[in-house]
Design an enzyme around this catalytic site. Sequence first.
Site, PDB file in Angstrom:
ATOM      1  N   CYS A  59       0.834  -1.206   0.000  1.00 25.78           N
ATOM      2  CA  CYS A  59       0.000   0.000   0.000  1.00 25.78           C
ATOM      3  C   CYS A  59       0.870   1.259   0.000  1.00 25.78           C
ATOM      4  CB  CYS A  59      -0.909  -0.045   1.231  1.00 25.78           C
ATOM      5  SG  CYS A  59      -1.765   1.482   1.603  1.00 25.78           S
ATOM      6  N   CYS A  62       0.057   3.861   2.709  1.00 22.13           N
ATOM      7  CA  CYS A  62       0.486   3.338   4.020  1.00 22.13           C
ATOM      8  C   CYS A  62       1.967   3.638   4.243  1.00 22.13           C
ATOM      9  CB  CYS A  62       0.259   1.830   4.106  1.00 22.13           C
ATOM     10  SG  CYS A  62      -1.452   1.316   3.913  1.00 22.13           S
TER      11      CYS A  62
END
Length: 133
Positions: A59, A62
């Site tokens: 991600c 993230c």
Amino acid sequence: MGGALSTVFGSGEDATAAGTESEPSRVLKFSSSARWQLHFNEIKESNKLLVVDFSASWCGPCRMIEPAIHAMADKFNDVDFVKLDVDELPDVAKEFNVTAMPTFVLVKRGKEIERIIGAKKDELEKKVSKLRA
């Protein structure tokens, strides 16, 4: 003494050192559901704010917000920050109804009190600051 106060009150300089070899991160990472459950059961007995960062290694957002999370963990040393990878702990992600990453679930006494979906650093920091008392 100035260094200790800087650490407690979170100067920008100290915050960038989070997660380096000289200063380990205050963000706990769990790869085992059993260990996570032990930690969760222990912290829900206290009135301490728990910030659970549900993320994934693949991600991009993230990874982008990760340094800010480490800085917040250093700044708010009375708050427990935990990082959980949804691919490593899918059962925990399902239990918390996580469908997007990153998702930050703020918990007190075992109950979700707030949820932030997305890499919204400023919003997360404001909520943590408000709810940590």
